[in-house]
Motif scaffolding. Structure first.
Motif, PDB file in Angstrom:
ATOM      1  N   THR A   4       0.844  -1.194   0.000  1.00 47.23           N
ATOM      2  CA  THR A   4       0.000   0.000   0.000  1.00 47.23           C
ATOM      3  C   THR A   4       0.883   1.249   0.000  1.00 47.23           C
ATOM      4  N   ILE A  23       2.081   4.638   1.321  1.00 41.88           N
ATOM      5  CA  ILE A  23       1.937   5.068   2.724  1.00 41.88           C
ATOM      6  C   ILE A  23       0.782   6.063   2.888  1.00 41.88           C
ATOM      7  N   ASP A  43      -1.980   6.165   1.448  1.00 43.25           N
ATOM      8  CA  ASP A  43      -3.298   5.518   1.409  1.00 43.25           C
ATOM      9  C   ASP A  43      -3.487   4.505   2.528  1.00 43.25           C
ATOM     10  N   ALA A  44      -2.432   4.257   3.311  1.00 41.56           N
ATOM     11  CA  ALA A  44      -2.522   3.201   4.323  1.00 41.56           C
ATOM     12  C   ALA A  44      -3.486   3.617   5.427  1.00 41.56           C
ATOM     13  N   ILE A  56      -1.421  -3.406   7.975  1.00 41.24           N
ATOM     14  CA  ILE A  56      -0.996  -2.891   6.675  1.00 41.24           C
ATOM     15  C   ILE A  56       0.396  -3.412   6.335  1.00 41.24           C
ATOM     16  N   VAL A  81       3.497  -1.767   4.226  1.00 41.12           N
ATOM     17  CA  VAL A  81       3.991  -0.583   3.513  1.00 41.12           C
ATOM     18  C   VAL A  81       5.494  -0.731   3.315  1.00 41.12           C
ATOM     19  N   GLU A  94       5.376  -4.442   8.250  1.00 36.23           N
ATOM     20  CA  GLU A  94       4.025  -4.975   8.455  1.00 36.23           C
ATOM     21  C   GLU A  94       3.622  -4.705   9.886  1.00 36.23           C
ATOM     22  N   ARG A 142       2.080   9.095  11.562  1.00 34.32           N
ATOM     23  CA  ARG A 142       1.667   7.703  11.415  1.00 34.32           C
ATOM     24  C   ARG A 142       2.733   6.830  12.073  1.00 34.32           C
TER      25      ARG A 142
END
Lengths: 116, 222
Positions: free
Chosen positions: A31, A33, A35-36, A42, A44, A95, A105
């Motif tokens: 994904t 980052i 849009d995570a 997730i 990334v 992960e 984030r």
């Protein structure tokens, strides 16, 4: 080709770097980052832009900022000072579950894979 | 808010009841079949949902929808369990606020963000603070810690020897990183102003950061 060169000359270094990172990580099935989602598992990836050891309550904590050109994510490893391979410039896949810490984030103790 | 409480003992049930009355959606997770069965049969606390599972298991926490919880309170009678639950809530579900109960005061040092704990509550420490407050004059009594100890609410009862006796608050030269937030004189609570004069036996409540602690001690205790 000439147009390509002109575009390159008119773009800032940061933008070029973002484009390079996006090209590099777009082909992996991860994904972006930006849009995570928060609070969901997730996967990334990105390059390590910053490594810092930030003590929290007297405990060493390793913080790694990873960027893929769309955004950045901070991986926090509690109780560690150094993790072999997690160095500046290294490409990694992380992960875990991201949560919001004062607008950043943050993934706490993610699983990581080093990319060549 | 959605609150998940791990541990359905007297503490967990009390918190659940209070929060439910406050209009929050509360779920208690407990792994003891008898406890859950009894609570469901008697419907207590009223309006609170129960879930029989081991809160130290990721799968159980996922079933309890921890990914949608706003607050998790780990209040079992076992410090190891509380730490595991806190870490899982933060690491695997990104719960914004994790509150944990400290049973054995020797373990309090572990209840911090390394283990995913945002706020820890240690009854023995609270009791010590309250007893000290009642019996000590002229010493610095910690009431509450904020931001992992970076700031604290503390109380000083002014002794005869305090250099602050008879002084106006504005003239004390209080450091910028500390504030007097209330003065308790007998039964009265006085909102401090720069021209408030401090007197002996006043209970002075201060909000102070770790760096300013020594300066405040010097000004109020001597």
């Amino acid at each position: 080709m000439l147009k390509g060169l002109r575009d390159r000359l008119h773009t800032s270094l940061d933008d070029l770097d973002c484009a390079r990172l996006q090209d590099r990580f777009a082909c992996l099935s991860i994904t972006p980052i930006a849009d995570a989602p928060m609070r969901q598992p997730i996967v990334v990836g990105g390059e390590i832009k910053r490594v810092l050891i930030a003590p929290h309550n007297g405990m060493a904590t390793l913080e790694i900022v990873v960027g893929d050109g769309t955004g950045t994510v901070t991986a926090v490893f509690s109780g560690r000072r150094h993790i072999a391979g997690l160095d500046h410039g290294r490409a990694v896949v992380l992960e875990g579950v991201a949560h919001d810490v004062k607008g950043k984030r943050v993934i706490l103790n993610p699983a990581y894979t080093l990319l060549p | 808010m959605r609150v998940v409480i791990a541990g359905g003992g007297s503490v967990g049930k009390f918190i659940a009841e209070q929060l439910h009355e406050g209009g929050h959606e509360v779920l208690i997770v407990d792994n003891d079949h008898a406890t859950v069965a009894r609570a469901l049969k008697n419907n207590e606390p009223k309006g609170v949902a129960w879930f029989e599972a081991d809160a130290c298991e990721i799968a159980a926490l996922a079933d309890a929808n921890l990914d949608k919880a706003d607050v998790v309170a780990a209040v079992t009678g076992d410090d190891e369990d509380n730490l595991v639950i806190s870490l899982l809530a933060k690491q695997e579900f990104g719960v914004p606020r994790v509150v944990a109960r400290v049973n054995n005061p020797k373990n309090e040092w572990m209840f911090n963000e390394t283990w995913g704990v945002d706020v820890s509550v240690s009854t023995p420490h609270l009791i010590t603070g309250l007893v000290q407050e009642a019996v000590t004059e002229g010493s610095f009594v910690r009431l509450l810690n904020f931001e992992g100890g970076k700031a604290q609410l503390a109380e000083v009862t002014l002794a005869d020897t305090s250099p602050a006796n008879g002084q106006e608050i504005g003239e004390l030269g209080f450091p910028r990183d500390a504030n007097i937030v209330a003065v308790v004189r007998g039964d009265r609570v006085i909102m401090p102003r720069p021209d408030t004069i401090l007197r002996v036996h006043d209970e002075v409540i201060v909000l102070v950061t770790a760096e300013a602690g020594d300066d405040v001690r010097r000004l109020l205790i001597g």
